[in-house]
Design an enzyme around this catalytic site. Sequence first.
Site, PDB file in Angstrom:
ATOM      1  N   GLU A 248      -8.225  -5.221   1.209  1.00  0.00           N
ATOM      2  CA  GLU A 248      -8.426  -3.874   0.677  1.00  0.00           C
ATOM      3  C   GLU A 248      -7.217  -3.593  -0.195  1.00  0.00           C
ATOM      4  OE1 GLU A 248      -7.527  -0.104   0.125  1.00  0.00           O
ATOM      5  OE2 GLU A 248      -7.374  -0.075   2.318  1.00  0.00           O
TER       6      GLU A 248
ATOM      7  N   CYS B 193      -4.570   5.209   0.300  1.00  0.00           N
ATOM      8  CA  CYS B 193      -5.412   4.375  -0.575  1.00  0.00           C
ATOM      9  C   CYS B 193      -6.561   5.189  -1.142  1.00  0.00           C
ATOM     10  CB  CYS B 193      -5.974   3.185   0.199  1.00  0.00           C
ATOM     11  SG  CYS B 193      -4.787   2.283   1.201  1.00  0.00           S
TER      12      CYS B 193
END
Length: 542
Positions: free
Chosen positions: A292, A326
Site C-alpha cells: 500500500e 495515507c
Amino acid sequence: MNAVVRVPPAVNEPVLPYGPGSVEKKALKSELSRMSGEVVEIPLVIGGKQIRTGKIAEARMPHRHGHVLARWHQGGAEEVAQAAAAAKAARADWAAMPWTERAAIFLKAADLLAGRWRALSNAATMLGQSKTAHQAEIDAACELIDFWRFNCAHAQKIYEDQPISSPGTWNRVEYRPIEGFVFAVSPFNFSSIAGNLPTAPALMGCTVVWKPASSAVYSAWFIYKLLEEAGLPPGVINLVAGSGGAVGAPAVEHPDLGGIHFTGSTAVFNSMWETVGRNLSKYGRYPRIVGETGGKDFIFAHASADVDALATAIVRGGFEYQGQKCSAPSRVYVPDSIWPAVKERVVEQVGRIRMGDISNFRNFMGAVIDKASFQNIKGYVEHAKASTDMTVVTGGECDDREGWFVRPTVVESRDPRSRLMCEEIFGPVVTVHAYPEARYAETLQLCDETSPYALTGAIFANDRAAIVQAHRALVNAAGNFYVNDKPTGAVVGQQPFGGARGSGTNDKAGSLWNLIRWVSPRTVKETFSPPRSFEYPYMGEE
C-alpha cells in the site's frame, strides 16, 4: 486436538472517549509523564536475542524535537543475514504449529492491548509520532486490536474453504505458508499498520524480518515487547531497524526472500519491485509482493452537497494527524456556486484549531514527523504563495523552533493541474479547485485523470443521480470510496483498506484478501478404492 475449533467472533474494539476525569484519561496522562521522563535503549531482536550494533540513532518527539525518547541500534547487511537465518530456523516448527495455536498468540496480544498495555501503546504513539489522544486511541489501540482479532477470524474462513469430493475420494486443500521469509516494511504514520504488517503473514505460518520506519522505532519496540509477552516464539518475527538502504537492500536481494509486505512511498515500492524482478533467478520462487503506497486523495462536491458537512469533512479529513494519513484528502473539487459558503465555513473551523504539544488534550493537531517532512511541506506552501495561479486561503505558517509545526493550510488553485493538485504532499495542506457548476461531468473525468494514485476519495451530494454519476465516473479512482463522509477512518471489518494504480496492490489489509497472499495451497486427493486394472468399460466388445 480432537475438536473442530472456532476462534471467538471478531467485533470492533470500542473507542474510549478520554473525557474529563475518566479512568482512561488519567492512565494515559500518567504514562505520558512516566515515558517522557526516561530514555529507552532499543536493540534489534533476532532469533529472540537482543542485538546491539553500537550504531546509534535517536527517537525524538516531533513536537519537541530537542527531547530524546530513545536511542536505538541500527542494523545492516550482517544483521539482515542473521535475521533471515533465524527466520529460516524457526519456520518448520512455526508452520507445523496448529493454526489455532498461532491464532491464540495474536488473540492474547489483542486482549493485552485492550487492557493493561493500552495506555503504554497509546502514549508511545503520541510521544514518538505526535498523535493526539484520540488519533492514538483509534490507531495504536483499537485498529491494531481489530487487526489481530479479525485476521484470526478471516484465517479460519480461509482454512475452512475446501473443495467438493466425488464418491470414493476425499479432496482437501492445505494452506501452506509461503516458502522463504516475509520482509515486512512498516510506515511511521500508523502503529496499527506497524503491528499488522509482520503479524498477518506470521499468523498464516510465515516467519518474518520486520523493518519499522526509522521515525517510528519507538512505538514499534513496544509492539514487539507486547508480542513477546503474548507468547510469540523466538525467530518468528525478527526486528531489524535501520535505514532503507542498509536494511532494505540486502533483505530484498536475499535468496531466501519469500514475500514483501509493505506500506510506504510509491517510489520505494517501485524500487523494491524492480530489485525483485532483477533477482528472480536466485530466489527459487516468485516472491509475493503486497504493498500500500502513495495517494492524492480527493473530495468531490456536487452543487447539492450539504455545505456544513462538506466543510467539516475537509477540515477533519485534511488536518487530523497533520494530514499524514495515507487516506487524507489533499485535493478538493467544489462547484463555484457553493465555494464561497464552503470557504467561509472552512476558514472559520480552521481558525479554531489548536496545535501544539499532544500532551495538552485541548490540541487538535501536533507536529509533522521530522525535519525532512517539514521542509518538504514548507516547500509546497512557499510554492503556493509564489504562484499566480494559487491563493493561500488560510494557514501557511511553518515554525520549526521547538517542533516541526505546520499550520493547517488551505490553498485555492485556479489551475486544476497545478503541482498542489497533482503531487502527494503528506502534510496539512489541502488544495481546492472551484469548478464551473455546469461542468460536473467534465470535472469528474478531470479528477479521475489528474493523479496516478487511486487510494481514497469521497463524493458529497444530496442529488442521488449525481452520486450515481460520480460512482461510475470514479470507479477506478479510489480503492476506498465514501459517500457524504470524509475519505479517512477506515475500520477493520467494515471498510477493508487499500488502493490500486500508483497506490498499491489493493490487497486490503485486515481482510481475507490480504491473508490469502501469505499461503500457497496444496491440493490433496485421496482415493479409497483405487482401480486395479487399466481397462475402461468402453473398451468391452459391442
